[in-house]
Design an enzyme around this catalytic site. Structure first.
Site, short mmCIF file in Angstrom:
data_model
loop_
_atom_site.label_atom_id
_atom_site.label_comp_id
_atom_site.label_asym_id
_atom_site.label_seq_id
_atom_site.Cartn_x
_atom_site.Cartn_y
_atom_site.Cartn_z
N ASP A 426 35.20 58.03 12.63
CA ASP A 426 34.97 57.74 11.23
C ASP A 426 35.29 59.02 10.46
OD1 ASP A 426 33.89 56.33 8.89
OD2 ASP A 426 32.26 57.78 9.04
N ASP A 626 28.34 58.38 12.29
CA ASP A 626 27.05 58.99 11.98
C ASP A 626 25.88 58.20 12.55
OD1 ASP A 626 26.72 56.84 10.31
OD2 ASP A 626 27.00 57.97 8.46
N ASP A 630 27.68 53.27 10.56
CA ASP A 630 28.70 52.90 11.54
C ASP A 630 28.09 52.18 12.74
OD1 ASP A 630 30.89 54.16 10.19
OD2 ASP A 630 30.08 56.08 10.83
#
Length: 742
Positions: A426, A626, A630
């Protein structure tokens, strides 16, 4: 993450940890686990031979701890619930090592003396009787732990490794005693065999106990890091109390050099805190009012007053310990075969030993040689190494990971890590810092850069937008004074305006400038396009009919991002970035960190679908995020890696949690998991190979029982010692990271 791991314990179940006594091999662990799992109301039961612990989840309305204890006692083992305070007790471990050492110190001198008498003075009556006298204390005192456990197993009609040892050594001792008392003076005896087998096995048990104590030291070391006392503040008065008396909401004062006793938030003071024990990062972290701190970290400089937010079992340290304990109690799927084999191994070996004796006696016509061969079979076949192969490696591997700020959830994770070929990052908060920063200021010819920044910051003082805060935060670095602004207003999606020193200043996008009829020079337009091509957000600043400058803000990459990506690629892993940003911005950031494949303009709820799509291509995917927004993608991935902080450990949705935000932890976690799993395979290979090769040799009468005892003890010590080689990983890994930085 696609997994077959045991699901989280439902709220209506109780999970209890037990200490087990009496286990000596993998068949023991399998038997205890089966006895626990069969009890009514038990949902899950796991037994760890290396730590001699059991973890049981059960319905308290159906079963009780007493029922579980009784079930295990009935099959000849001991079971005791473990409390949090007892985790620090190491006296039992030390006493066990001392017990084995005392017996080693008796068995070896007597055993060697018996060997000398047997080799040099075999036919002398005095030597034969002396050998018998010396063999008695070795057989019945030094070897008592084996005999006692074998008797316990026999009372409940079961057999384990101690059964094999007891039968083998007693057979040699009894036969030899008969030969000395009733046989002819020239007859053979095997006191040296019985005594030296016991001596070798005792030495192996001592080294094994010593090595296992070292392997299980990670949890004990972590627990010992916690503070024992706390200085609470009541009505302005400080008083020292035991840390277990601190309650949530209490004010706690921590002076320089002291450990923080609990998790909390800073309410007064400023200091730097050493969080290395939690995150693995050696650089102290500055703490100001409003910042969160974690218990067991060390206050370096100033005095801090914190308000306790988590105490006891709820602190970050306790959560980490609990995670490590759970990981150490899990099994890699590859161990299931070993467990099944260990469970049936002892009865099979007993039958094989009987068949060996009968075969040599009836077919070979040599009962004495048949006895020696049967004893060798009994001793060589003990499945200790099989039972220790997986748990010792997991214990050391997860312990080393914890010391480096990498928390691994256990055996399933280790096995899946070896197949990872794609890592998806991410962007925000993972590859980047997750915080906008003012990176560029371009002023129109004739305009002053400082004035552009000062007026923009004055207007943005009233804004909560991340872009505005980035301008305000950096303004002091330009040496300007930020004047107060009045008549602030926000134009949704376009920018803000306010009056500064009687002048209306606009800060925002092109559309806001056009609506305010401010002239935008081509020079600034070109500069803005160039900045946007770099993945930055461009905003214009104008007043009195003219756009005076353009500012660029960006969520900057983390310092170690390029190196982390490059290392993963060097491991043969493809790296992918996923983000909700527009493609141009996303590709610009990806290019800076060395990522070529970008999944851009992906909504948070669609990230999980992108992971599925990669998996449909045949890829084995690790997702790095994190651990909060996510979470669905972390769960869907084959391996979920959460970037966390010491006080916000996102462990529920991930397989691996990195306590620090450093991205080199991604490669570290995968390398450590692969190394640990490789160690498990090495251990199992040694344990299986040892039995497969040497049992036929023993059946054929080609293996002296003394050497069988030495080999059996060596096999267990070798497995544990091989696991302990994982201690080198941390040192080797740190050298590698230092080399990258230099």
């Amino acid at each position: 993450m696609t997994t077959t791991e045991t699901p989280a314990i439902p709220a209506d179940l109780t999970e209890v940890e037990f200490a087990i006594t009496g286990m000596t091999c993998g068949s023991c662990a399998a038997r205890v686990e089966k006895a626990l799992a069969r009890q009514p109301g038990v949902a899950t039961a796991g037994v760890n031979l290396a730590s001699e612990k059991a973890t049981v989840a059960f319905d308290p309305t159906i079963a009780s701890t007493g029922d579980l204890v009784d079930a295990v006692v009935r099959i000849g083992y001991g079971l005791t619930p473990v409390t949090a305070d007892e985790r620090l007790e190491v006296d039992a471990d030390n006493e066990a090592r001392r017990m084995w050492l005392r017996r080693v110190l008796v068995a070896w001198p007597l055993g060697i003396t018996v060997l000398v008498l047997s080799l040099r003075f075999m036919r002398e009556p005095w030597a034969r009787w002396t050998a018998l006298a010396l063999a008695v204390p070795v057989q019945f005192w030094a070897g008592w732990p084996f005999l006692h456990q074998a008797a316990v197993r026999a009372r409940v009609r079961q057999a384990n490794m101690d059964t094999l040892i007891a039968i083998g050594t007693l057979a040699a001792f009894t036969f030899s005693t008969y030969q000395v008392v009733f046989g002819p003076s020239h007859s053979d005896h095997y006191f040296d065999t019985a005594t030296l087998i016991i001596a070798f096995l005792l030495l192996g048990r001592y080294f094994e106990a010593k090595a296992k104590g070292r392997a299980s030291s990670a949890i004990r070391t972590l627990l010992e890091l916690g503070a024992k006392e706390a200085r609470i503040v009541v009505d302005g008065v400080e008083q020292m109390v035991p840390v277990d008396q601190v309650r949530v909401g209490d004010l706690v004062r921590v002076r320089p050099g002291e450990k923080l006793p609990v998790d909390g938030g800073v309410v007064d003071g400023a200091s730097a805190v050493d969080e290395s024990m939690l995150t693995g990062e050696s650089v102290p972290v500055d703490k100001l009012p409003g910042d969160r701190v974690a218990g067991a970290t060390i206050n370096i400089q100033g005095v801090l007053t914190i308000r306790a937010t988590a105490v006891g079992a709820d602190t970050a340290l306790s959560q980490i310990v609990r995670l490590i304990e759970e990981a150490q109690g899990t099994k890699a799927p590859v161990q299931r075969l070993a467990d099944r084999i260990s469970g049936i191994f002892v009865p099979v070996v007993l039958l094989l030993a009987v068949a060996t004796f009968v075969g040599w006696w009836l077919v070979g016509g040599d009962a004495t040689k048949g006895l020696v061969a049967a004893v060798a079979v009994l001793i060589i076949a003990c499945p200790c190494a099989l039972g220790l192969a997986t748990p010792t490696a997991i214990m050391v591997g997860t312990g080393q990971g914890a010391a480096m700020g990498v928390l691994i959830k256990g055996g399933e994770v280790l096995e899946r890590s070896k197949r990872i070929d794609t890592v998806v990052f991410d962007k925000t908060g993972t590859l980047t810092k997750g915080q906008m920063t003012l990176t560029d200021v371009v002023a129109l010819d004739g305009a002053d850069v400082g004035e552009v920044v000062a007026r923009a910051a004055a207007v943005e003082q009233g804004s909560e937008h991340p872009v505005g805060r980035a301008v305000v935060d950096v303004a002091p670095a330009y040496g300007v004074t930020v004047e107060p602004a009045i008549e602030f207003s926000s134009v949704a999606g376009h920018g803000v305006r306010a009056t500064v020193d009687g002048i209306v200043v606009h800060v925002g996008r092109r559309k806001l400038m056009a609506e305010a009829e401010l002239v935008l020079d081509d020079e600034l337009t070109t500069a803005a396009e160039q900045l946007e091509a770099q993945g930055k957000t461009a905003i214009f600043v104008g007043w009195q009919g003219q756009v005076r400058g353009v500012l660029a803000v960006a969520d900057t990459q983390k310092d170690g991002a390029p190196a982390a990506v490059q290392e993963l690629r060097s491991m043969g892993i493809e790296v992918v970035m996923i983000t909700g940003d527009n493609r141009r911005t996303a590709e610009a950031i990806a290019a800076k960190v060395g990522i070529s494949r970008v999944l851009a303009e992906v909504l948070p709820e669609d990230k999980v679908n992108e992971v599925r799509r990669l998996q449909s291509e045949g890829r084995v995917v690790a997702m790095v995020g994190d651990g909060v927004n996510d979470a669905p993608a972390l769960v869907q991935a084959d391996l979920g890696i959460a970037i966390g902080t010491g006080t916000d450990v996102a462990i529920e949705a991930s397989d691996i949690t990195l306590l620090s935000g450093n991205l080199d932890g991604v490669a570290t976690s995968i390398r450590l998991a692969r190394r640990t799993f490789r160690t498990i395979l090495q251990n199992l290979g040694w344990a299986f190979g040892y039995n497969v090769i040497l049992i036929p040799v023993a059946v054929a009468g080609l293996l002296n029982p003394i050497f069988a005892g030495a080999a059996m003890g060596l096999s267990s010590v070798s497995v544990v010692s091989n696991s302990l080689r994982l201690y080198r990983f941390r040192r080797t890994r740190q050298r590698s990271l230092d080399a990258q930085q230099s």
